[in-house]
Design a protein around this motif. Structure first.
Motif, PDB file in Angstrom:
ATOM      1  N   ALA A  36       0.823  -1.210   0.000  1.00 26.62           N
ATOM      2  CA  ALA A  36       0.000   0.000   0.000  1.00 26.62           C
ATOM      3  C   ALA A  36       0.856   1.259   0.000  1.00 26.62           C
ATOM      4  N   ALA A  37       1.987   1.241   0.693  1.00 28.33           N
ATOM      5  CA  ALA A  37       2.837   2.435   0.774  1.00 28.33           C
ATOM      6  C   ALA A  37       3.353   2.829  -0.610  1.00 28.33           C
ATOM      7  N   ALA A  38       3.819   1.851  -1.371  1.00 27.10           N
ATOM      8  CA  ALA A  38       4.311   2.149  -2.718  1.00 27.10           C
ATOM      9  C   ALA A  38       3.184   2.636  -3.617  1.00 27.10           C
ATOM     10  N   ALA A  39       1.999   2.040  -3.470  1.00 34.42           N
ATOM     11  CA  ALA A  39       0.852   2.451  -4.289  1.00 34.42           C
ATOM     12  C   ALA A  39       0.421   3.875  -3.949  1.00 34.42           C
ATOM     13  N   VAL A  40       0.426   4.208  -2.662  1.00 37.49           N
ATOM     14  CA  VAL A  40       0.079   5.572  -2.247  1.00 37.49           C
ATOM     15  C   VAL A  40       1.078   6.567  -2.828  1.00 37.49           C
ATOM     16  N   ALA A  41       2.364   6.261  -2.736  1.00 38.82           N
ATOM     17  CA  ALA A  41       3.383   7.168  -3.269  1.00 38.82           C
ATOM     18  C   ALA A  41       3.227   7.337  -4.778  1.00 38.82           C
ATOM     19  N   ASP A  42       2.960   6.265  -5.495  1.00 40.26           N
ATOM     20  CA  ASP A  42       2.769   6.360  -6.950  1.00 40.26           C
ATOM     21  C   ASP A  42       1.572   7.246  -7.278  1.00 40.26           C
ATOM     22  N   ALA A  43       0.471   7.082  -6.537  1.00 38.28           N
ATOM     23  CA  ALA A  43      -0.721   7.892  -6.788  1.00 38.28           C
ATOM     24  C   ALA A  43      -0.459   9.365  -6.501  1.00 38.28           C
TER      25      ALA A  43
END
Length: 355
Positions: A36-43
């Motif tokens: 989730a952390a990587a996905a949040v940063a990408d978004a």
């Protein structure tokens, strides 16, 4: 009751069909999932906005608040005015800020202190629902700020959280917006285009659409309503703290057309204390990387933002001129709708009162 009594010229948004798929443009992130952390940063890098699922806010809390807020906005206008004890906080209609912005809405804007609503004149049932909901949404904000820090690669996962949730004197607010159906025209401005100045915003709405976000290429796309999800906005302060890695997202709301259900949204705004230094986090800065912004405090930025209009580029005066490049340039006001043939908006509006 809601009544619009003075038909007059109103601001209309030119709604041009965008070739992009709106649903694909808005990232959806399961906050409980691995990665989730990587996905949040990408978004946050790509859009500055995402839909959060599995957020943990009980549906019953959101539904209770929606019901009680709806009952409040159905009260006679004079009764609602009794709850507008001070400006800028309290009840308002039509006017957004002090500098001429107007919209087809009425609202409650309330300050928070340790999750306590600072407005004793609210109906007790509404105040209780707001406080219970706000506690839950602040917890979501805490988790998202930690995921953002992790996704940025910060060693201190609490670096962003401590500026908002844990800070003494942090500037937290909650806003409840009610957009009644507008019988005068379609595409009427409910809330004009803007970025949020704070670090983070967390929004929940009912099943009526109207929210649009601007993508990096200047294209506006509608956001499908989803009362089971929360929507997270990157704010201006977070853009500065990340030196432009995360981008605050421009957004707007179009009022519901005649015959449609009113739109009701609740937004939690997480801002730091007035004395909090806002500058790129040193741990993020690469060798030789220059700051895109001069250092300022949250109090300084909030004061400057309060003097602007919604559509103004509020970060402009805080940019370091020699570091501004095409990569971080804001889309121009003449190219907002994915088409060079988009109809330009009419002259400055006059909006009928929403009672």
């Amino acid at each position: 009751m809601v009544a619009i009594t003075v038909p007059c010229t109103i601001d209309q948004i030119p709604l041009v069909k965008c070739p992009k798929a709106a649903n694909a443009a808005v990232p959806t992130i399961d906050l409980s999932a691995p990665g989730a952390a990587a996905a949040v940063a990408d978004a946050c890098r790509g859009v500055g906005f995402f839909r959060a699922t599995n957020h943990g806010v009980p549906a019953a809390l959101a539904e209770a608040l929606e019901s009680r807020a709806g009952a409040f906005f159905a009260l006679p206008h004079k009764d609602k005015l009794e709850h507008a004890s001070a400006r800028p906080f309290g009840y308002g209609s039509k006017t957004i800020g002090p500098n001429g912005d107007v919209g087809w809405l009425e609202y409650l804007l309330l300050s928070l202190g340790s999750s306590t609503i600072q407005a004793s004149s609210l109906p007790p049932s509404l105040r209780a629902a707001l406080e219970e909901y706000t506690v839950a949404v602040r917890d979501v904000g805490t988790r998202v700020l930690e995921l953002m820090a992790e996704g940025l690669g910060l060693a201190d996962r609490g670096a962003l959280r401590r500026m908002v949730v844990d800070a003494a004197g942090s500037d937290e607010m909650v806003r409840v917006n009610h957009y009644p159906a507008c019988p005068l025209a379609s595409g009427v401005t409910g809330f004009g285009e803007h970025t949020d100045p704070q670090i983070i915003s967390v929004l929940r709405s009912n099943r009526t659409g109207g929210l649009h976000i601007m993508l990096r290429d200047g294209c506006w796309v509608p956001v499908a309503p989803d009362p089971d999800s929360l929507f997270v906005n990157v704010g201006d302060a977070l853009q500065v703290l990340t030196n432009g890695r995360f981008r605050s997202v421009k957004h707007r709301v179009v009022a519901p057309e005649a015959g449609k259900q009113s739109r009701l949204s609740v937004i939690y705004f997480g801002g730091p204390a007035a004395t909090q230094r806002i500058a790129p986090l040193p741990e993020l800065m690469r060798d030789g990387e220059q700051s895109l912004y001069r250092e300022f405090t949250w109090g300084e930025y909030k004061k400057a933002a309060y003097k602007t209009r919604l559509g103004d580029h509020r970060l402009g005066p805080f940019e370091v001129p020699q570091t501004v490049t095409a990569a971080v340039k804001e889309p121009t006001s003449t190219d907002r709708n994915c088409s060079s043939k988009a109809v330009q908006p009419p002259p400055p509006p006059h909006v009928a009162q929403v009672y």
